[in-house]
Design a protein around this motif. Structure first.
Motif, mmCIF file in Angstrom:
data_model
loop_
_atom_site.group_PDB
_atom_site.id
_atom_site.type_symbol
_atom_site.label_atom_id
_atom_site.label_comp_id
_atom_site.label_asym_id
_atom_site.label_seq_id
_atom_site.Cartn_x
_atom_site.Cartn_y
_atom_site.Cartn_z
ATOM 1 N N GLY A 180 0.868 -1.175 0.000
ATOM 2 C CA GLY A 180 0.000 0.000 0.000
ATOM 3 C C GLY A 180 0.901 1.220 0.000
ATOM 4 N N GLY A 199 -15.139 2.759 5.704
ATOM 5 C CA GLY A 199 -15.564 3.996 5.046
ATOM 6 C C GLY A 199 -16.008 3.694 3.638
ATOM 7 N N GLY A 230 -2.021 2.788 11.151
ATOM 8 C CA GLY A 230 -2.651 4.094 11.388
ATOM 9 C C GLY A 230 -2.141 5.087 10.366
HETATM 10 P P1 FAD Z 1 -2.998 -0.648 2.866
HETATM 11 O O1 FAD Z 1 -3.195 0.233 1.706
HETATM 12 O O2 FAD Z 1 -4.172 -1.412 3.329
HETATM 13 O O3 FAD Z 1 -1.819 -1.638 2.486
HETATM 14 C C1 FAD Z 1 -1.522 -2.794 3.219
HETATM 15 C C2 FAD Z 1 -1.191 -3.889 2.225
HETATM 16 O O4 FAD Z 1 -0.654 -5.016 2.893
HETATM 17 C C3 FAD Z 1 -2.426 -4.398 1.484
HETATM 18 O O5 FAD Z 1 -2.317 -4.081 0.095
HETATM 19 C C4 FAD Z 1 -2.437 -5.891 1.754
HETATM 20 O O6 FAD Z 1 -2.853 -6.670 0.660
HETATM 21 C C5 FAD Z 1 -0.975 -6.152 2.132
HETATM 22 N N1 FAD Z 1 -0.795 -7.370 2.939
HETATM 23 C C6 FAD Z 1 -1.509 -7.743 4.018
HETATM 24 N N2 FAD Z 1 -1.085 -8.939 4.477
HETATM 25 C C7 FAD Z 1 -0.059 -9.326 3.664
HETATM 26 C C8 FAD Z 1 0.759 -10.486 3.613
HETATM 27 N N3 FAD Z 1 0.622 -11.478 4.481
HETATM 28 N N4 FAD Z 1 1.691 -10.579 2.629
HETATM 29 C C9 FAD Z 1 1.855 -9.578 1.723
HETATM 30 N N5 FAD Z 1 1.074 -8.458 1.730
HETATM 31 C C10 FAD Z 1 0.134 -8.326 2.683
HETATM 32 N N6 FAD Z 1 -5.876 9.451 4.007
HETATM 33 C C11 FAD Z 1 -5.604 10.647 3.418
HETATM 34 O O7 FAD Z 1 -4.507 11.175 3.561
HETATM 35 N N7 FAD Z 1 -6.541 11.291 2.663
HETATM 36 C C12 FAD Z 1 -7.796 10.809 2.492
HETATM 37 O O8 FAD Z 1 -8.593 11.394 1.765
HETATM 38 C C13 FAD Z 1 -8.123 9.605 3.145
HETATM 39 N N8 FAD Z 1 -9.375 9.108 3.068
HETATM 40 C C14 FAD Z 1 -9.664 7.896 3.606
HETATM 41 C C15 FAD Z 1 -10.960 7.391 3.466
HETATM 42 C C16 FAD Z 1 -11.257 6.113 3.905
HETATM 43 C C17 FAD Z 1 -12.641 5.565 3.736
HETATM 44 C C18 FAD Z 1 -10.257 5.315 4.500
HETATM 45 C C19 FAD Z 1 -10.565 3.921 4.911
HETATM 46 C C20 FAD Z 1 -8.978 5.836 4.708
HETATM 47 C C21 FAD Z 1 -8.673 7.128 4.259
HETATM 48 N N9 FAD Z 1 -7.395 7.689 4.420
HETATM 49 C C22 FAD Z 1 -7.103 8.905 3.876
HETATM 50 C C23 FAD Z 1 -6.336 6.942 5.080
HETATM 51 C C24 FAD Z 1 -5.428 6.234 4.066
HETATM 52 O O9 FAD Z 1 -6.175 5.717 3.001
HETATM 53 C C25 FAD Z 1 -4.676 5.096 4.758
HETATM 54 O O10 FAD Z 1 -4.008 5.617 5.880
HETATM 55 C C26 FAD Z 1 -3.635 4.452 3.856
HETATM 56 O O11 FAD Z 1 -4.141 4.141 2.583
HETATM 57 C C27 FAD Z 1 -3.109 3.176 4.525
HETATM 58 O O12 FAD Z 1 -2.142 2.613 3.691
HETATM 59 P P2 FAD Z 1 -1.340 1.316 4.123
HETATM 60 O O13 FAD Z 1 -0.309 1.101 3.094
HETATM 61 O O14 FAD Z 1 -0.876 1.468 5.520
HETATM 62 O O15 FAD Z 1 -2.422 0.148 4.128
#
Ligand code: FAD
Length: 559
Positions: free
Chosen positions: A33, A258, A376
């Motif tokens: 992500g 969301g 987070g």
């Molecule tokens: P994720 O994008 O969930 O990435 C985690 C990844 O880990 C996933 O792709 C998953 O497949 C992978 N994974 C899990 N387990 C494994 C495994 N065992 N092996 C390999 N891969 C694995 N933030 C803003 O700044 N602006 C906004 O407008 C905003 N709007 C939002 C609206 C909503 C409804 C939501 C839910 C969030 C919003 N946010 C916003 C927050 C933001 O989207 C998140 O903080 C951010 O996208 C999180 O990214 P991440 O990489 O931490 O998680």
């Protein structure tokens, strides 16, 4: 010898996997992500040898399901989260500089209504502090409007309750494209990034994590990867990973869902983005984009399957009713919804707080066996979160000095960057001109779409000569580009994460799904059964974007 670009094409998957299992990395990242991708770029650009592993497609988790704003989060100011607002507020300008084609200024209208969240004084003061904390200057500073000027700005607002409005500066983006560009940039700096690689367990030595084991889902092969340090940036799955090494402590994730819905622009012809009060005391966004307007978000506790998150009929009604309460002339109905998406916020549990009250701050967990997890935070704060993690990893090395300091503040997210809004506009005009000459009807829309998605790589999609083009020849060129440069492995990758078409132009998915499926089969040399499975996955994704309709139909029958 594998070329740099081959690392982002499935065509060289076998060779890349061989190399990955033969190497030892400084850092293995779980999760592709925005957080994982940001860490990969930061670490690789400082000289660490990096591998990133994503179990599905890049950005398939929360990072393609956000509101797609690069924003300071006005409402966090109300919760007195000054540090969070300062961080995300100042990051807006940084990200705009790094990717002006993709992080674009967007004026936000905040209508002030009787008994709403903000009164005239508190909005004026709040927005002034917001600008101050985020270092906003010049024309971008907030403006306060009276009821008449507000009504002129957005004629669909309900005159009866209107006290006026505030207009302030935010930025809009595409979360999945931002993640992909981070992955591509990290790859240019030497990181190896694999989608469809599921991390299943850890390699251990002397009670310390020294790598991961997992399955390459494309080649269906088990692989062990050695790494000095392992970081989990698995978003909503962070606790699932922490269960594998028994490192869950008193702090756990609380997932809230969301949902966003999408309607045709003709059904909700907003002139600009609006952030408005809804009857239950929350606030939501309505944002025009291309041919549509999207509305969100809901915020509800979530305890179901985290691999299948969909909009319910209640989510759809909540958002439609909220719009109708603020824009009563619209009379929007759930039947008008063309698409939707739902994502999970990986928030840190706080006792006694409602979903909307929980802090959006990021949190780092360090397990005794060395596993580092981060959860987070916000899309907007990905760069500073990455810096925090890479600083931590480097601090664990004996010779800290052998790595560079964080440079991501000045690493553009395009191979051939554009310098700012003026250059983006000029380049978009050139692309529009070429499309027009080639015979594409809606050349302005198409040029904006291509440049917002691919920046100067649009050159590789749109022919330079006077070749005749059609929408279907163009989409195949687009597909070829993303297979060769962006690790597209399925129709869903293309229509959802690389192009956003499932959400913002679902009609084009219906129109071109067969052509795309057929051409992927040609490019990736699929069997007939693989081709059929790909089409079935895409049909399921289309159904999922309209998941609430099933409940709606059931309700109709039961009446
Ligand atoms: P994720 O994008 O969930 O990435 C985690 C990844 O880990 C996933 O792709 C998953 O497949 C992978 N994974 C899990 N387990 C494994 C495994 N065992 N092996 C390999 N891969 C694995 N933030 C803003 O700044 N602006 C906004 O407008 C905003 N709007 C939002 C609206 C909503 C409804 C939501 C839910 C969030 C919003 N946010 C916003 C927050 C933001 O989207 C998140 O903080 C951010 O996208 C999180 O990214 P991440 O990489 O931490 O998680």
């Amino acid at each position: 010898m594998i070329r740099e670009t081959d690392f982002l094409s499935l065509k060289s998957r076998k060779a890349v996997l061989k190399e990955v299992s033969a190497n030892e990395y400084d850092l293995a990242i779980i999760g592709g992500g925005v957080t994982g991708a940001g860490i990969a770029l930061d670490a690789a650009s400082r000289g660490l040898k990096v591998v990133l592993l994503e179990k599905n497609d890049f950005a398939s988790g929360t990072s393609s399901k956000s509101t797609k704003l690069i924003h300071g989060g006005l409402r966090y100011l109300k919760q007195l989260e000054i540090g969070l607002v300062r961080n995300t507020g100042t990051e807006r300008a940084v990200l705009h500089r790094l990717a002006p084609h993709m992080v674009k200024p967007e004026k936000m209208l905040l209508p002030l209504i009787k008994n709403g969240t903000y009164g005239k004084m508190s909005a004026s003061f709040g927005l002034w502090v917001y600008d101050l904390v985020a270092g906003v200057t010049g024309d971008d500073r907030r403006k306060m409007l009276g009821p008449k000027a507000t009504k002129e700005t957005e004629p669909m607002l309900d005159e009866e309750n209107l006290l006026g409005s505030g207009v302030y500066a935010e930025y809009r983006t595409d979360d999945a494209r931002l993640t992909i560009e981070l992955i591509k940039t990290a790859t240019r700096y030497g990181a190896t990034c694999l989608n469809y690689f599921h991390v299943e367990d850890f390699l251990n030595e002397n009670s310390q994590v020294v790598g991961v084991t997992g399955k390459d889902l494309y080649e269906e092969k088990k692989v062990a990867i050695k790494a000095k340090f392992v970081v989990s940036a698995a978003g909503p799955w962070v606790d699932t990973i922490r269960k594998k090494n028994n490192s869950i402590n008193d702090k756990t994730l609380r997932l809230t869902k969301g949902t966003h819905i999408v309607v045709d622009k003709s059904d909700f012809p907003l002139k600009q983005s609006v952030y408005f009060d809804v009857p239950d005391g929350r606030m939501i966004f309505a944002i025009p984009r291309g041919k549509v307007t999207y509305i969100g978000t809901t915020d509800t506790d979530y305890k179901e399957d985290i691999d299948k998150v969909e909009a319910t009929s209640a989510d759809a009604h909540y958002l439609v009713d909220s719009v109708n309460a603020t824009f009563p002339s619209l009379n929007l109905s759930v039947k008008d919804i063309k698409s939707s998406w739902s994502g999970l916020r990986p928030l840190i549990h706080q006792q006694g707080k409602s979903p909307s009250e929980i802090s959006r701050k990021d949190e780092v967990f360090q397990a005794e066996d060395g596993l580092i997890s981060i959860a987070g935070g916000k899309l907007t704060g990905y760069r500073t979160m990455a810096k925090k993690i890479v600083d931590l990893v480097i601090s664990k090395y004996d010779e800290t000095k052998k790595f560079k300091k964080c440079e991501t503040k000045s690493i553009p997210l395009l191979e051939r960057p554009l310098s700012g809004v003026a250059e983006v506009n000029q380049y978009t005009l050139q692309i529009a001109e070429r499309l027009k000459k080639g015979g594409i009807e809606d050349s302005d829309y198409y040029a904006d779409y291509l440049v917002s998605n691919y920046g100067t790589s649009a050159d590789q999609i749109v022919s330079k000569g006077v070749l005749a083009m059609t929408e279907s020849s163009l989409i195949i060129k687009e597909l070829e580009y993303s297979v060769d440069n962006e690790m597209v492995a399925s129709s869903c990758d293309f229509f959802i994460r690389r192009t956003g078409r499932l959400y913002f132009d679902i009609d084009s998915v219906i129109q071109f799904k067969e052509a795309v499926n057929k051409d992927l089969c040609r490019q990736l040399d699929w069997s007939e059964s693989k081709k059929a499975a790909d089409m079935a996955d895409l049909e399921a994704a289309i159904k999922s974007a309209l998941s609430f309709r099933v409940e709606e139909q059931e309700n109709e029958f039961s009446i």
